[in-house]
Motif scaffolding. Structure first.
Motif, PDB file in Angstrom:
ATOM      1  N   LEU B 109       0.838  -1.210   0.000  1.00 22.95           N
ATOM      2  CA  LEU B 109       0.000   0.000   0.000  1.00 22.95           C
ATOM      3  C   LEU B 109       0.869   1.254   0.000  1.00 22.95           C
ATOM      4  O   LEU B 109       0.592   2.226  -0.705  1.00 22.95           O
ATOM      5  CB  LEU B 109      -0.923  -0.007   1.220  1.00 22.95           C
ATOM      6  CG  LEU B 109      -2.183  -0.847   1.104  1.00 22.95           C
ATOM      7  CD1 LEU B 109      -2.941  -0.842   2.414  1.00 22.95           C
ATOM      8  CD2 LEU B 109      -3.079  -0.330  -0.015  1.00 22.95           C
ATOM      9  N   LEU B 113       0.795   4.165  -2.847  1.00 23.83           N
ATOM     10  CA  LEU B 113       0.498   5.556  -2.522  1.00 23.83           C
ATOM     11  C   LEU B 113       1.668   6.475  -2.860  1.00 23.83           C
ATOM     12  O   LEU B 113       1.480   7.579  -3.358  1.00 23.83           O
ATOM     13  CB  LEU B 113       0.122   5.674  -1.045  1.00 23.83           C
ATOM     14  CG  LEU B 113      -1.212   5.024  -0.707  1.00 23.83           C
ATOM     15  CD1 LEU B 113      -1.368   4.845   0.781  1.00 23.83           C
ATOM     16  CD2 LEU B 113      -2.352   5.849  -1.263  1.00 23.83           C
ATOM     17  N   PHE B 156      -8.647   8.249   0.663  1.00 20.38           N
ATOM     18  CA  PHE B 156      -7.794   7.374   1.460  1.00 20.38           C
ATOM     19  C   PHE B 156      -7.368   8.054   2.758  1.00 20.38           C
ATOM     20  O   PHE B 156      -7.545   7.518   3.845  1.00 20.38           O
ATOM     21  CB  PHE B 156      -6.557   6.975   0.646  1.00 20.38           C
ATOM     22  CG  PHE B 156      -5.838   5.783   1.199  1.00 20.38           C
ATOM     23  CD1 PHE B 156      -5.078   5.880   2.347  1.00 20.38           C
ATOM     24  CD2 PHE B 156      -5.937   4.547   0.584  1.00 20.38           C
ATOM     25  CE1 PHE B 156      -4.431   4.782   2.875  1.00 20.38           C
ATOM     26  CE2 PHE B 156      -5.292   3.438   1.098  1.00 20.38           C
ATOM     27  CZ  PHE B 156      -4.542   3.565   2.246  1.00 20.38           C
ATOM     28  N   ASP B 174      -6.542   0.425   6.783  1.00 24.11           N
ATOM     29  CA  ASP B 174      -6.424  -0.242   5.492  1.00 24.11           C
ATOM     30  C   ASP B 174      -7.066   0.622   4.405  1.00 24.11           C
ATOM     31  O   ASP B 174      -7.730   1.615   4.706  1.00 24.11           O
ATOM     32  CB  ASP B 174      -7.117  -1.616   5.581  1.00 24.11           C
ATOM     33  CG  ASP B 174      -6.515  -2.587   4.588  1.00 24.11           C
ATOM     34  OD1 ASP B 174      -5.963  -2.095   3.584  1.00 24.11           O
ATOM     35  OD2 ASP B 174      -6.570  -3.798   4.830  1.00 24.11           O
ATOM     36  N   ALA B 175      -6.872   0.171   3.167  1.00 24.49           N
ATOM     37  CA  ALA B 175      -7.451   0.917   2.046  1.00 24.49           C
ATOM     38  C   ALA B 175      -8.964   0.854   2.088  1.00 24.49           C
ATOM     39  O   ALA B 175      -9.530  -0.118   2.586  1.00 24.49           O
ATOM     40  CB  ALA B 175      -6.951   0.344   0.733  1.00 24.49           C
ATOM     41  N   PHE B 179     -10.803   1.361  -3.373  1.00 23.93           N
ATOM     42  CA  PHE B 179      -9.481   1.912  -3.672  1.00 23.93           C
ATOM     43  C   PHE B 179      -8.885   1.294  -4.933  1.00 23.93           C
ATOM     44  O   PHE B 179      -8.460   1.982  -5.859  1.00 23.93           O
ATOM     45  CB  PHE B 179      -8.562   1.680  -2.473  1.00 23.93           C
ATOM     46  CG  PHE B 179      -7.139   2.105  -2.689  1.00 23.93           C
ATOM     47  CD1 PHE B 179      -6.808   3.444  -2.811  1.00 23.93           C
ATOM     48  CD2 PHE B 179      -6.118   1.171  -2.774  1.00 23.93           C
ATOM     49  CE1 PHE B 179      -5.492   3.834  -3.008  1.00 23.93           C
ATOM     50  CE2 PHE B 179      -4.809   1.558  -2.966  1.00 23.93           C
ATOM     51  CZ  PHE B 179      -4.508   2.892  -3.091  1.00 23.93           C
ATOM     52  N   LYS B 180      -8.914  -0.045  -4.984  1.00 25.36           N
ATOM     53  CA  LYS B 180      -8.261  -0.757  -6.074  1.00 25.36           C
ATOM     54  C   LYS B 180      -8.893  -0.385  -7.417  1.00 25.36           C
ATOM     55  O   LYS B 180      -8.192  -0.062  -8.379  1.00 25.36           O
ATOM     56  CB  LYS B 180      -8.366  -2.254  -5.836  1.00 25.36           C
ATOM     57  CG  LYS B 180      -7.426  -3.065  -6.691  1.00 25.36           C
ATOM     58  CD  LYS B 180      -7.387  -4.502  -6.226  1.00 25.36           C
ATOM     59  CE  LYS B 180      -6.545  -5.328  -7.178  1.00 25.36           C
ATOM     60  NZ  LYS B 180      -6.397  -6.712  -6.726  1.00 25.36           N
TER      61      LYS B 180
END
Lengths: 356, 377
Positions: B109, B113, B156, B174-175, B179-180
């Motif tokens: 992650l 980012l 995020f 966590d995301a 997000f993905k």
């Protein structure tokens, strides 16, 4: 003198209707022009915004159409600052020097042919004055504009302004040469310096008589030299070095505010329109278009449309191109455009002598 | 009132034909509050000096009076364009000092980012660099994609600019669920957008004449001056911290280091454009490999790195960003000293710009991609 104006012989003379005609024409052209210039800023901002994927001014009035009015009010009410160490007389004179010649040009531009006023049975030419050396007069007046910029740069007592003024004078002198050389071909063909005559010379043949297309390829070469030089003359992107915002902050008008700044602003846009009008008259047949002989009032419509094309071109260029560097600008002017325009001139003369 | 209010601190001797031009600290294209004092002969720069410190906040001194977990927000405000890279540098340095093992999911992650942040930083660079040279449209177009990235950041981190979710030992959360897919959607349109910029610039005669051969610096000079990041690689020196001393999970990911050869402004432009493509490659790989699991390691409640000294560096979008930590085993650092990438890169300005024109100085400053928040600290 005032008494003379109201004396009986003077009232009887045909001068009176002429003066009324002139006054009305000046009133309409000046009023229309100032409105057009104000809306040109709106047009530029909107078109540029669409090129740059944003909206542009759209809050004041429908589609932002009252934005120029709001801008005008803002300019009037801004504080008019004169820097402490500035040369106050020249500082005030400079915007006047740049605005007055820019607006005077419109006295000379023909917007159309004569038309007969219904009811009065009077033939009215669609231009304010008719000068038989109109081309020279326009170039002389636009050449005057540079004094305003140089004076502004000098009088502000600011190094950025000074550099902007110097750049501008060098640029205008350099590109004026190429510009004048590029139109000599046109003058050879038309055989006149009279703007009306030049327009009339391009009539007929569905636009094939436009100087853009005559004597190929010299017309097109001349047109493009004129186009580049005209953008440079009016200090617009990619030749906006005198006011290069990221280098010289705002160039020659860094220190100006309020109406003094607005005068420079109006002068710049007035010069854009003049240059576009000159390109139209010299290369695109001026007011000529279909049915213009039957309906002379169509002339100004065609003329405005053609000028509008060039104005769009200005905005398009601004949305596309980065800025030239000072030395590259000089190289382009002196080492490319000027020789090319001289060659083009010789070519035009040769064609005129042997083939026509 | 005999003493002038602003003293012209960098003294430059002039001859009669020369002028001294103060560029900045309030100038549209010195990227913040940099002041460059130019000595000009006409338009040619014969000498220049940079004056900085207008944004000095005493950050390094503040660090000494803060507990370790209290420091990250200050890092976001150093290089505010690349806040994630700055935050990463700090947490990694402390983790390195404490010998912490970071869960793989947190590592991936962090890499995603950081690389997104590299994209947004490079886009901002492209925007301002293009604007400096006069390409106004590229400026606004770049902001379009940067906005997309900042939206992801906002979702995020909750912040767009000064974002930090990195904690010592992993991530604080966590995301978010989408997000993905959000990042993938952005990565799908990204190459097309990059091509748009390149159509506007790469074959534009004016752009080429403004950048090719301007501000040349040789590889040897670049090493001597301590240049890092894209300006160094544009001079043909193959050095990238991500490859040289891999941190996080960079060793598992495939990417290339673009190199220039002539070291001019155009090469620096090309290197950064290619870096954006490589960053996209890294992000896609990392998203595909993204493992499951916790995002936070087991960390003591009170963070006390063992006494000693440690240096760690990461590849920020601007160059090698280093941090030297001196710890005495208490809850506050004795000294946190940064190796700022922009500060070191900026000192090459004189070498590049002397002898060129005023307009080139602006182009060169733009191509160095400086952020005054990091230079002044």
């Amino acid at each position: 003198m005032p008494l003379l104006l109201f004396s009986q012989p003077f009232m009887d003379s045909p001068l009176i209707p002429l003066i009324i005609e002139w006054s009305l024409k000046i009133f309409f052209i000046f009023g229309g022009l100032m409105t057009a210039l104000a809306y040109l800023t709106w047009f530029e901002r909107r078109v540029l915004a669409y090129i740059q994927m944003r909206l542009g001014p759209n809050r004041v009035g429908p589609a932002g159409l009252l934005q120029p009015l709001a801008d005008g009010i803002k300019f009037i009410f801004k504080e008019d600052i004169v820097p402490l160490d500035a040369d106050k007389f020249l500082y005030t004179l400079a915007p006047i020097m740049s605005l007055v010649p820019a607006l005077t040009c419109y006295v000379l531009l023909p917007f159309g042919d004569k038309f007969v006023m219904p009811g009065l049975n009077r033939e009215i030419p669609l231009h304010i004055t008719h000068v038989n050396v109109g081309v020279l007069a326009i170039f002389a007046l636009t050449g005057m504009g540079v004094y305003g910029i140089v004076l502004a740069g000098y009088a502000s007592n600011n190094k950025y302004s000074l550099m902007g003024g110097l750049r501008s004078s060098a640029q205008m002198v350099s590109y004026e040469l190429a510009m004048v050389m590029s139109i000599i071909g046109v003058l050879l063909q038309a055989g006149s310096l009279d703007l009306v005559e030049i327009c009339k010379h391009q009539a007929g043949w569905f636009g094939m008589q436009w100087h853009l297309f005559t004597y190929p390829p010299t017309g097109i070469i001349g047109f493009f030299i004129f186009l580049i030089a005209m953008v440079a003359e009016t200090n617009r992107v990619p030749f906006d070095l005198p006011e290069a915002e990221t280098e010289l902050v705002a160039g020659f008008h860094t220190e100006y505010s309020s109406m003094k700044f607005a005068m420079f602003f109006i002068a710049e846009y007035a010069n854009m329109v003049t240059a576009s009008a000159m390109a139209t008259i010299l290369f695109l047949g001026g007011w000529m278009g279909p049915f213009v002989d039957q309906f002379p009032l169509l002339g100004p419509v065609y003329f405005t449309a053609k000028v509008g094309f060039f104005l769009f071109l200005y905005v398009w260029l601004r949305g596309t191109l980065p800025r030239y560097r000072y030395d590259q600008l000089m190289n382009l002017g002196w080492k490319f455009l000027l020789p090319l325009s001289l060659v083009n001139l010789v070519l035009t003369a040769t064609i005129a002598l042997f083939f026509m | 009132m005999s003493r002038p209010f602003i003293q012209s601190r960098p003294e430059i001797e002039t001859e009669a034909s020369e002028t001294v031009l103060n560029m900045g600290p309030q100038h549209p294209s010195t990227h913040g509050v940099l002041r460059v004092v130019l000595k000009l002969d006409g338009e040619i720069v014969t000498d220049l000096d940079c004056d900085m410190g207008y944004l000095h906040r005493g950050a390094e001194k503040i660090f000494e009076n803060r507990l370790y977990p209290m420091i990250p927000p200050y890092f976001d405000r150093l290089d505010y364009i690349a806040a994630v890279s700055n935050g990463l540098l700090y947490v990694e340095t402390v983790e390195k000092a404490m010998n912490l093992e970071i869960p793989p999911r947190a590592q991936y992650l962090r890499v995603i980012l950081t690389e997104l942040n590299r994209l947004s930083s490079h886009l901002l660079w492209l925007a301002t660099h293009a604007l400096d040279i006069g390409a106004f449209t590229v400026f606004l177009w770049s902001f379009r994609e940067r906005e997309e990235i900042l939206k992801i950041f906002e979702d995020f981190f909750g912040a767009r600019l000064t974002c930090h979710a990195f904690r010592i030992g992993g991530m604080s959360y966590d995301a978010y669920p989408e997000f993905k897919s959000a990042v993938m959607a952005l990565m799908d349109i990204f190459p097309k957008r990059l091509e748009e910029y390149e159509t506007m610039l790469n074959e534009n005669r004016i752009w080429l004449s403004r950048t090719v051969g301007v501000g040349i610096i040789s590889g040897a000079d670049a090493i001597d001056l301590g240049l890092t990041g894209p300006p160094l690689r544009a001079s043909g020196v193959d050095f990238d911290v991500r490859k040289a001393h891999p941190y996080e999970c960079y060793a598992d990911l495939k990417f290339d280091i673009p190199l220039g050869d002539s070291g001019d402004t155009f090469d620096r432009y090309l290197v950064r454009m290619e870096e954006m493509r490589q960053s996209r490659r890294i992000i896609i790989q990392a998203l595909e490999k993204l493992p499951d699991g916790p995002v936070m390691a087991k960390v003591a409640k009170v963070i006390k790195p063992p006494a000693g000294e440690i240096y760690h560096s990461v590849e920020s979008p601007k160059g090698e960003l280093g941090l030297f930590l001196v710890s005495d085993g208490t809850t506050k650092p004795v000294r946190l000293r940064m190796r700022p990438a922009c500060f070191v890169n900026l000192q090459s300005l004189k070498k590049m710009a002397v002898g060129s024109l005023v307009a080139d100085v602006v182009a060169i400053i733009g191509s160095l991609d400086i952020v005054l928040g990091e230079i002044d600290r």
